[in-house]
Write a protein that holds these residues in place. Structure first.
Motif, mmCIF file in Angstrom:
data_model
loop_
_atom_site.group_PDB
_atom_site.id
_atom_site.type_symbol
_atom_site.label_atom_id
_atom_site.label_comp_id
_atom_site.label_asym_id
_atom_site.label_seq_id
_atom_site.Cartn_x
_atom_site.Cartn_y
_atom_site.Cartn_z
ATOM 1 N N MET A 1 -9.470 2.096 -19.910
ATOM 2 C CA MET A 1 -9.497 2.655 -18.579
ATOM 3 C C MET A 1 -9.045 1.629 -17.544
ATOM 4 N N SER A 2 -9.372 0.363 -17.746
ATOM 5 C CA SER A 2 -9.036 -0.638 -16.740
ATOM 6 C C SER A 2 -7.525 -0.842 -16.614
ATOM 7 N N TYR A 3 -6.771 -0.559 -17.691
ATOM 8 C CA TYR A 3 -5.327 -0.710 -17.571
ATOM 9 C C TYR A 3 -4.773 0.293 -16.572
ATOM 10 N N ARG A 4 -5.395 1.460 -16.454
ATOM 11 C CA ARG A 4 -4.961 2.432 -15.459
ATOM 12 C C ARG A 4 -5.221 1.909 -14.057
ATOM 13 N N ILE A 5 -6.349 1.253 -13.885
ATOM 14 C CA ILE A 5 -6.673 0.684 -12.576
ATOM 15 C C ILE A 5 -5.691 -0.408 -12.227
ATOM 16 N N SER A 6 -5.366 -1.279 -13.180
ATOM 17 C CA SER A 6 -4.419 -2.349 -12.884
ATOM 18 C C SER A 6 -3.020 -1.796 -12.627
ATOM 19 N N ASP A 7 -2.647 -0.721 -13.327
ATOM 20 C CA ASP A 7 -1.360 -0.086 -13.053
ATOM 21 C C ASP A 7 -1.337 0.504 -11.649
ATOM 22 N N THR A 8 -2.427 1.141 -11.251
ATOM 23 C CA THR A 8 -2.538 1.706 -9.910
ATOM 24 C C THR A 8 -2.466 0.595 -8.877
ATOM 25 N N TYR A 9 -3.184 -0.484 -9.132
ATOM 26 C CA TYR A 9 -3.194 -1.638 -8.237
ATOM 27 C C TYR A 9 -1.775 -2.177 -8.069
ATOM 28 N N ASP A 10 -1.068 -2.349 -9.175
ATOM 29 C CA ASP A 10 0.297 -2.869 -9.115
ATOM 30 C C ASP A 10 1.238 -1.912 -8.388
ATOM 31 N N GLY A 11 1.080 -0.616 -8.612
ATOM 32 C CA GLY A 11 1.926 0.370 -7.953
ATOM 33 C C GLY A 11 1.717 0.398 -6.446
ATOM 34 N N VAL A 12 0.472 0.327 -6.020
ATOM 35 C CA VAL A 12 0.175 0.315 -4.586
ATOM 36 C C VAL A 12 0.699 -0.968 -3.961
ATOM 37 N N ASP A 13 0.519 -2.076 -4.639
ATOM 38 C CA ASP A 13 1.017 -3.353 -4.135
ATOM 39 C C ASP A 13 2.535 -3.325 -3.979
ATOM 40 N N GLN A 14 3.209 -2.790 -4.952
ATOM 41 C CA GLN A 14 4.672 -2.696 -4.897
ATOM 42 C C GLN A 14 5.113 -1.768 -3.756
ATOM 43 N N ALA A 15 4.416 -0.674 -3.560
ATOM 44 C CA ALA A 15 4.754 0.260 -2.478
ATOM 45 C C ALA A 15 4.549 -0.388 -1.114
ATOM 46 N N MET A 16 3.493 -1.169 -0.971
ATOM 47 C CA MET A 16 3.252 -1.837 0.314
ATOM 48 C C MET A 16 4.303 -2.907 0.590
ATOM 49 N N ARG A 17 4.745 -3.601 -0.444
ATOM 50 C CA ARG A 17 5.820 -4.582 -0.253
ATOM 51 C C ARG A 17 7.120 -3.904 0.179
ATOM 52 N N LEU A 18 7.403 -2.777 -0.427
ATOM 53 C CA LEU A 18 8.600 -2.013 -0.062
ATOM 54 C C LEU A 18 8.501 -1.508 1.378
ATOM 55 N N LEU A 19 7.335 -1.043 1.761
ATOM 56 C CA LEU A 19 7.129 -0.585 3.137
ATOM 57 C C LEU A 19 7.310 -1.729 4.123
ATOM 58 N N ARG A 20 6.787 -2.901 3.794
ATOM 59 C CA ARG A 20 6.929 -4.058 4.680
ATOM 60 C C ARG A 20 8.394 -4.438 4.844
ATOM 61 N N ARG A 21 9.142 -4.422 3.722
ATOM 62 C CA ARG A 21 10.574 -4.742 3.813
ATOM 63 C C ARG A 21 11.328 -3.712 4.650
ATOM 64 N N SER A 22 10.977 -2.448 4.501
ATOM 65 C CA SER A 22 11.676 -1.411 5.262
ATOM 66 C C SER A 22 11.305 -1.455 6.744
ATOM 67 N N MET A 23 10.089 -1.886 7.053
ATOM 68 C CA MET A 23 9.685 -2.000 8.454
ATOM 69 C C MET A 23 10.445 -3.113 9.162
ATOM 70 N N LYS A 24 10.804 -4.164 8.442
ATOM 71 C CA LYS A 24 11.522 -5.286 9.061
ATOM 72 C C LYS A 24 12.894 -4.868 9.573
ATOM 73 N N GLY A 25 13.538 -3.938 8.890
ATOM 74 C CA GLY A 25 14.874 -3.528 9.295
ATOM 75 C C GLY A 25 14.897 -2.333 10.230
ATOM 76 N N MET A 26 13.739 -1.846 10.618
ATOM 77 C CA MET A 26 13.657 -0.626 11.412
ATOM 78 C C MET A 26 13.840 -0.929 12.909
ATOM 79 N N PRO A 27 14.753 -0.203 13.573
ATOM 80 C CA PRO A 27 14.869 -0.387 15.018
ATOM 81 C C PRO A 27 13.643 0.228 15.715
ATOM 82 N N GLU A 28 13.228 -0.365 16.784
ATOM 83 C CA GLU A 28 12.060 0.089 17.551
ATOM 84 C C GLU A 28 10.812 0.211 16.689
ATOM 85 N N ARG A 29 10.608 -0.763 15.846
ATOM 86 C CA ARG A 29 9.460 -0.695 14.945
ATOM 87 C C ARG A 29 8.137 -0.880 15.662
ATOM 88 N N TYR A 30 8.174 -1.416 16.874
ATOM 89 C CA TYR A 30 6.940 -1.619 17.618
ATOM 90 C C TYR A 30 6.195 -0.295 17.836
#
Length: 78
Positions: A1-30
């Motif tokens: 069961m814990s492997y599912r949790i670690s997979d979820t953890y890794d997926g959320v972490d990867q999604a947040m990194r992608l969101l951060r990268r996309s926010m950097k290039g966004m005009p009027e991100r403020y």
């Protein structure tokens, strides 16, 4: 069961990194920074809870296996 949790953890972490990268290039991100910061805080809490629940899930899985084994042994003894 814990492997599912670690997979979820890794997926959320990867999604947040992608969101951060996309926010950097966004005009009027403020305009969206307040929502982004709130999301980051909420996700941080989620990740901490996931991390804390991993050992509990492992213990639960071990307990289920032990119960299943005990039931099989009891049925075999009858």
């Amino acid at each position: 069961m814990s492997y599912r949790i670690s997979d979820t953890y890794d997926g959320v972490d990867q999604a947040m990194r992608l969101l951060r990268r996309s926010m950097k290039g966004m005009p009027e991100r403020y305009r969206y920074m307040k929502h982004y910061d709130e999301l980051r805080r909420a996700v941080a809490v989620l990740l901490i809870l996931l991390e804390e629940s991993t050992p509990w899930m492992e213990e639960t899985e071990k307990a289920k296996r032990a119960t299943t084994l005990a039931k099989k042994m009891f049925a075999a003894a009858r």
